[in-house]
Enzyme design. Structure first.
Site, PDB file in Angstrom:
ATOM      1  CD  GLU A  43       9.905  17.362 -26.873  1.00 37.55           C
ATOM      2  OE1 GLU A  43       9.944  18.186 -27.528  1.00 37.55           O
ATOM      3  OE2 GLU A  43       9.794  16.321 -27.518  1.00 37.55           O
ATOM      4  CE1 TYR A 126       5.987  20.392 -29.496  1.00 42.97           C
ATOM      5  CE2 TYR A 126       7.835  20.952 -28.067  1.00 42.97           C
ATOM      6  CZ  TYR A 126       7.332  20.082 -28.993  1.00 42.97           C
ATOM      7  OH  TYR A 126       8.192  19.198 -29.290  1.00 42.97           O
ATOM      8  CG  ASP A 144       6.365  21.532 -33.468  1.00 47.90           C
ATOM      9  OD1 ASP A 144       5.648  21.091 -34.155  1.00 47.90           O
ATOM     10  OD2 ASP A 144       7.677  20.930 -33.553  1.00 47.90           O
TER      11      ASP A 144
END
Length: 344
Positions: A43, A126, A144
Site C-alpha cells: 500500500e 486510506y 483512493d
DNA sequence: AACTCGGGGGC
DNA sequence: GCCCCAGAGTT
C-alpha cells in the site's frame, strides 16, 4: 444536481463488480496473502505510483526485508536505497520508523485494529482502511483515486475530489454498493479503476456496471471526477559542484526537510579556493510534478593532493566512487550524471 | 485549507 | 504540455 441516494438501492452494483473481479483480478505478488506486513508495504509502495513502476521495488523490498523485525533492525540508509528512483522518499523513512514503532509499541506484532494501524507513521486513512479490511476483515472503504473516479462516474456526482472531505464523502458512497467482504471489494475497485474505469479512454464497453453508470448513460464519463485544484508547475534552478580526483568524488547526505529526503548529492557550493579548479559545466533539465528543475553541474577536477586532502578532512563530506555510489540513493538526475560521467 | 513531496507514463 | 497514479505529513 445529485440524485437522491437511498441506502439499499445500489447493492447490486457492488456484487457485479465483485463478480467481475473474481474472473479478472490482476495477478499481483501481494494478492495471495493476508500478511498485514506485505499488504502494508504494498500500500505504501503504490501510493501515487503505478503498479508497473513499483513492482520491482516491492519485490526487492520484500526479499530484503521479509518481515517487520528485519526491517526494524535495518539501517535507514539501506531502506532508502531500496526506494531509489521511486520518489516521495518520506514513505521509506516513515516505513522504517513505523516498523520500529511496531516492535516497541505492539511487541513486534502488526496491529489488527484500525485505530492502532492509523497511529503508524506514514499510514493514513486510506492505508489503514486497506490493511484492516484486507487482512482483518474490517468494514472500511479504502478510498483512493480509483474510488473517486469509479463512484463519481457511477453516480454522476460532481463532488470536488480535491476537497478535504472528499475521503469521507466517497466513503459513504462506497458503502452504498459495498458487498459483505470489504477487503475483496476494495481490491476489486482498484482493478476496475485501473483496467476499465481508466482516467483517460475508459473501456466502458467492457465495464461490468455500465448499465448502472449514470455518467455513461448521460454520455458524460469524461466529465468525472470533478477536480478543481490544478497542479502548479514552477521553474527552479540548482547548482552542484562535482568535485573529484582519481575516480573519487565528494558527496554529502541531504536533510529530511526538502525534496529528495536523505538522498545523497554533490556539493551545492565550494570555497573560493576551489574555483580555479572548475573545468566546465553542463546543465541538466529534470521535470518533477511540481517543479521544472534546471541543474547546473560544475566539473571540479582537483589536481593537487594537498588541496584534495584538505577537502576530505571535512568530516561532513563523504568520499565516494562509482562502486560506492551504487550502494547509495541519489536523486534521479544526479544518478544519471554519475552514470554518464564515469562510463567514459 | 493549502502546501509539499518524485518519478514515470498516457495522450 | 497536462494529468494521473493503491496518499500522507506539515503548517
Amino acid at each position: 444536481m445529485k440524485p437522491k441516494k437511498n441506502s439499499t438501492d445500489f447493492l447490486h452494483i457492488g456484487h457485479k463488480i465483485q463478480t467481475w473481479y473474481s474472473k479478472n483480478a490482476r495477478d499481483l505478488p501481494f494478492r495471495n496473502t493476508k500478511d498485514p506486513y506485505k499488504i502494508w508495504i504494498c500500500e505504501i509502495v503504490f501510493q501515487q505510483t503505478r503498479i508497473a513502476q513499483g513492482l520491482g521495488h516491492y519485490n526487492r523490498f520484500i526479499e530484503r526485508f521479509p518481515d517487520v523485525k528485519t526491517l526494524a533492525e535495518a539501517n535507514e540508509n539501506e531502506v532508502i536505497l531500496h526506494w531509489k528512483g521511486l520518489g516521495y522518499y518520506s514513505r521509506a523513512i516513515n516505513i522504517h520508523k513505523a516498523s520500529k514503532q511496531i516492535m516497541t509499541e505492539f511487541s513486534g506484532i502488526f496491529p489488527s485494529d484500525y485505530d492502532d494501524i492509523l497511529t503508524l507513521k506514514g499510514v493514513g486513512k486510506y492505508t489503514a482502511a486497506a490493511v484492516s479490511s484486507i487482512c482483518f476483515g474490517e468494514r472500511r472503504a479504502a478510498v483512493d483515486g480509483n474510488f473517486y473516479r469509479v463512484l463519481s462516474r457511477i453516480f454522476a456526482d460532481d463532488f470536488d475530489v480535491s476537497q478535504t472531505n472528499a475521503f469521507s464523502y466517497f466513503s459513504e458512497l462506497a458503502f452504498l454498493i459495498m458487498p459483505e467482504n470489504a477487503g475483496d471489494f476494495n481490491q476489486a475497485m482498484m482493478d476496475l479503476g485501473s483496467e476499465i474505469c481508466r482516467p483517460k479512454n475508459p473501456d466502458c464497453g467492457n465495464c461490468p456496471v455500465n448499465d448502472d453508470c449514470l455518467a455513461f448513460a448521460l454520455g458524460k464519463v469524461s466529465e468525472f471526477p470533478v477536480k478543481t485544484k490544478k497542479v502548479k508547475v514552477e521553474n527552479h534552478s540548482l547548482k552542484y559542484y562535482f568535485v573529484h580526483r582519481n575516480n573519487q568524488f565528494i558527496i554529502q547526505q541531504r536533510g529530511d526537510d526538502d525534496i529528495w529526503k536523505k538522498l545523497y548529492e554533490f556539493l551545492p557550493e565550494i570555497s573560493s579556493e576551489l574555483v580555479p579548479f572548475i573545468k566546465n559545466a553542463k546543465t541538466v533539465n529534470h521535470k518533477l510534478t511540481h517543479r521544472n528543475l534546471s541543474i547546473e553541474i560544475f566539473d571540479v577536477e582537483i589536481n593537487s593532493d594537498l588541496v584534495w586532502n584538505e577537502i576530505i578532512s571535512n568530516k561532513n563530506l563523504i568520499v565516494s566512487d562509482f562502486e560506492d555510489s551504487q550502494k547509495r540513493s541519489f536523486p534521479k538526475p544526479l544518478e544519471n550524471y554519475i552514470q554518464n560521467t564515469l562510463k567514459d
